[in-house]
Design a protein around this motif. Structure first.
Motif, PDB file in Angstrom:
ATOM      1  N   GLU A 404       0.829  -1.209   0.000  1.00 49.75           N
ATOM      2  CA  GLU A 404       0.000   0.000   0.000  1.00 49.75           C
ATOM      3  C   GLU A 404       0.864   1.260   0.000  1.00 49.75           C
ATOM      4  O   GLU A 404       0.564   2.245  -0.704  1.00 49.75           O
ATOM      5  CB  GLU A 404      -0.912  -0.007   1.218  1.00 49.75           C
ATOM      6  CG  GLU A 404      -1.803   1.215   1.365  1.00 49.75           C
ATOM      7  CD  GLU A 404      -2.773   1.385   0.204  1.00 49.75           C
ATOM      8  OE1 GLU A 404      -3.354   2.482   0.074  1.00 49.75           O
ATOM      9  OE2 GLU A 404      -2.972   0.429  -0.590  1.00 49.75           O
ATOM     10  N   ARG A 407       2.185   1.856  -3.440  1.00 51.04           N
ATOM     11  CA  ARG A 407       1.143   2.404  -4.327  1.00 51.04           C
ATOM     12  C   ARG A 407       0.980   3.896  -4.121  1.00 51.04           C
ATOM     13  O   ARG A 407       0.896   4.678  -5.093  1.00 51.04           O
ATOM     14  CB  ARG A 407      -0.174   1.683  -4.066  1.00 51.04           C
ATOM     15  CG  ARG A 407      -1.307   2.087  -5.015  1.00 51.04           C
ATOM     16  CD  ARG A 407      -2.644   1.533  -4.539  1.00 51.04           C
ATOM     17  NE  ARG A 407      -3.059   2.137  -3.279  1.00 51.04           N
ATOM     18  CZ  ARG A 407      -3.630   3.348  -3.186  1.00 51.04           C
ATOM     19  NH1 ARG A 407      -3.838   4.095  -4.269  1.00 51.04           N
ATOM     20  NH2 ARG A 407      -3.977   3.821  -2.001  1.00 51.04           N
ATOM     21  N   ASN A 411       1.894   7.024  -6.811  1.00 49.13           N
ATOM     22  CA  ASN A 411       0.913   8.054  -7.190  1.00 49.13           C
ATOM     23  C   ASN A 411       1.464   9.462  -6.937  1.00 49.13           C
ATOM     24  O   ASN A 411       1.267  10.395  -7.741  1.00 49.13           O
ATOM     25  CB  ASN A 411      -0.387   7.863  -6.417  1.00 49.13           C
ATOM     26  CG  ASN A 411      -1.140   6.623  -6.865  1.00 49.13           C
ATOM     27  OD1 ASN A 411      -0.922   6.135  -7.987  1.00 49.13           O
ATOM     28  ND2 ASN A 411      -2.018   6.103  -6.023  1.00 49.13           N
TER      29      ASN A 411
END
Length: 466
Positions: A404, A407, A411
């Motif tokens: 997570e 990720r 971004n």
């Protein structure tokens, strides 16, 4: 007829002279075993607890390739073949010792022609049967049979232990190889991702959008992953070579294709009671049978204080003419007994007895030490298994968090908020967590194999030849 009577007389003497056996009777050494295992708390035990896979214990993992390889171990492993030969040798000694309890029967026949000075040549013909029988008055021969029987059973247990060891090593090597397949595949995926990152970053650097450090950071991650992958490739090759040797093949003749099938989950293993461990481990059985053999050796040494008694007899015919050789007038026979006793040996036999007793004490100590080490094995694997389950759980949670985080950082990088250094760092952390989880799963599988082996692998002392 007289020859038959001779044999009958010697046979009838057996119960008269074989009723005494000197030396100690064998009693299995007592060992105080705990009621349960110390580290069993928290261990997931299969039900019912008194059941365990018999024989093909590896089938509990439900892997067809592993099953096929295990069958080849018993057939082709050269280390096992050595133990098979040793057992056959020990079994032959039992047959030899049993044969020594019975009479030795021989037959001779001869023909001679002789001439003395100033006499006509003369012929002489003979046909005789002889019998010699060492009476087992003090139980020496009986104890020798029992000693060899116990030694043969110990050899059979050694064979079972060598087989179990080879099967265990194969299972461990196989699971280590399959986990390496997963780890190499993970690096292949990572390298593919890093390659695409590098391509995009190279284009951006050419356009002057990003700093060169972003590109070099991506290249560092790419080549580092490639290097780490190669390290796993040669490790896999070594496991493949080891498996080839275990099944009796040259490494060049064996190939185990890469598989991406799901790894088996560590099975719930039935735990036998500690007291039953004495009957389930071949190494313990071998040590106990060695104690029994050493006990018989004491009795054999003690018989050295007593005389050896032998009955002998012969019957046959002797004549100067072959035509009337078999006739009553040419019959010859003899029957006798002898006793041999050492009068004074300067303490040699006393030393033999002392040596036999010391060897027995050493075998008892070895037996008890084998049991202690077996208990240590099980407690170690139980403790390791419990901790590994928690480690896998925590590492899985760590991987989920790292995934997570990676990720989110990607971004942010795509939005231009941060530079690529943060992306590389979080990707490395995620990759490390995933590799650690696979390594833990490998250790978990190997620990389960080790525990099954420590519990005897389904073997029982009742499997020993009688």
């Amino acid at each position: 007829m007289l020859k038959n009577k001779l044999c009958l007389a010697l046979c009838c003497a057996l119960p008269i002279f074989s009723g005494c056996t000197v030396g100690p009777n064998y009693t299995k050494p007592e060992i105080s075993m705990p009621v349960t295992y110390k580290e069993v708390q928290g261990w997931k035990v299969a039900q019912p607890q008194d059941q365990q896979t018999r024989g093909a214990w590896w089938e509990i993992y439900q892997d067809a390739t592993l099953n096929r390889l295990q069958q080849q171990v018993v057939l082709s492993n050269q280390n096992i073949a050595q133990y098979v030969a040793k057992y056959e040798q020990a079994a032959a000694l039992v047959s030899q010792a049993k044969a020594d309890q019975y009479p030795s029967i021989g037959a001779t026949g001869g023909a001679t022609r002789s001439e003395q000075s100033q006499a006509k040549p003369s012929n002489s013909y003979s046909a005789k049967a002889s019998l010699s029988w060492e009476l087992d008055v003090w139980g020496k021969l009986k104890r020798t049979v029992r000693e060899n029987q116990a030694s043969a059973q110990a050899s059979a247990a050694d064979l079972a232990n060598a087989t179990l060891s080879a099967q265990t090593t194969l299972a461990k090597d196989y699971f280590a190889l399959r986990v390496l397949d997963k780890r190499i595949a993970l690096y292949d995926k990572t390298i593919d991702t890093y390659t695409r990152y590098r391509k995009v970053l190279a284009a951006k650097y050419k356009e002057g959008v990003i700093a060169k450090s972003d590109l070099t950071q991506a290249e560092q991650s790419l080549y580092s992953a490639k290097s780490a992958r190669e390290d796993l490739v040669w490790q896999r090759a070594q496991y493949e070579h080891a498996i080839a040797i275990l099944i009796g093949k040259m490494p060049a003749e064996f190939d185990l294709p890469v598989s991406q099938a799901a790894l088996p989950k560590p099975p719930s293993i039935p735990l036998t009671l500690p007291s039953r461990l004495l009957e389930r481990r071949p190494d313990i059985a071998s040590a106990e049978r060695s104690v029994a053999a050493a006990n018989e050796a004491i009795g054999i040494a003690i018989t050295g204080y007593f005389p050896d008694i032998t009955l002998s007899g012969s019957s046959g015919y002797s004549a100067s003419s072959l035509s009337n050789l078999i006739s009553a007038q040419n019959l010859l026979w003899s029957l006798g007994a002898s006793a041999t006793q050492t009068v004074f040996d300067f303490g040699a036999n006393k030393a033999k007895v002392k040596q036999a007793r010391a060897a027995y004490d050493a075998s008892v100590a070895n037996y008890k030490q084998t049991v202690l080490e077996a208990m240590q094995n099980i407690e170690d694997y139980l403790a390791e298994g419990t901790s590994l389950s928690k480690e896998v759980q925590h590492t899985s949670q760590s991987l989920a968090a790292a995934t997570e985080t990676a990720r989110i950082i990607r971004n942010q990088y795509n939005a231009g908020v941060i530079d690529y250094t943060n992306v590389a760092s979080t990707e490395a952390t995620r990759l490390s967590s995933e590799q650690s989880l696979l390594q833990l799963q490998s250790t978990q599988l190997q620990n389960s194999v080790a525990l099954i082996t420590a519990l005897g692998g389904g073997w029982q002392s009742s499997d020993l030849p009688k």
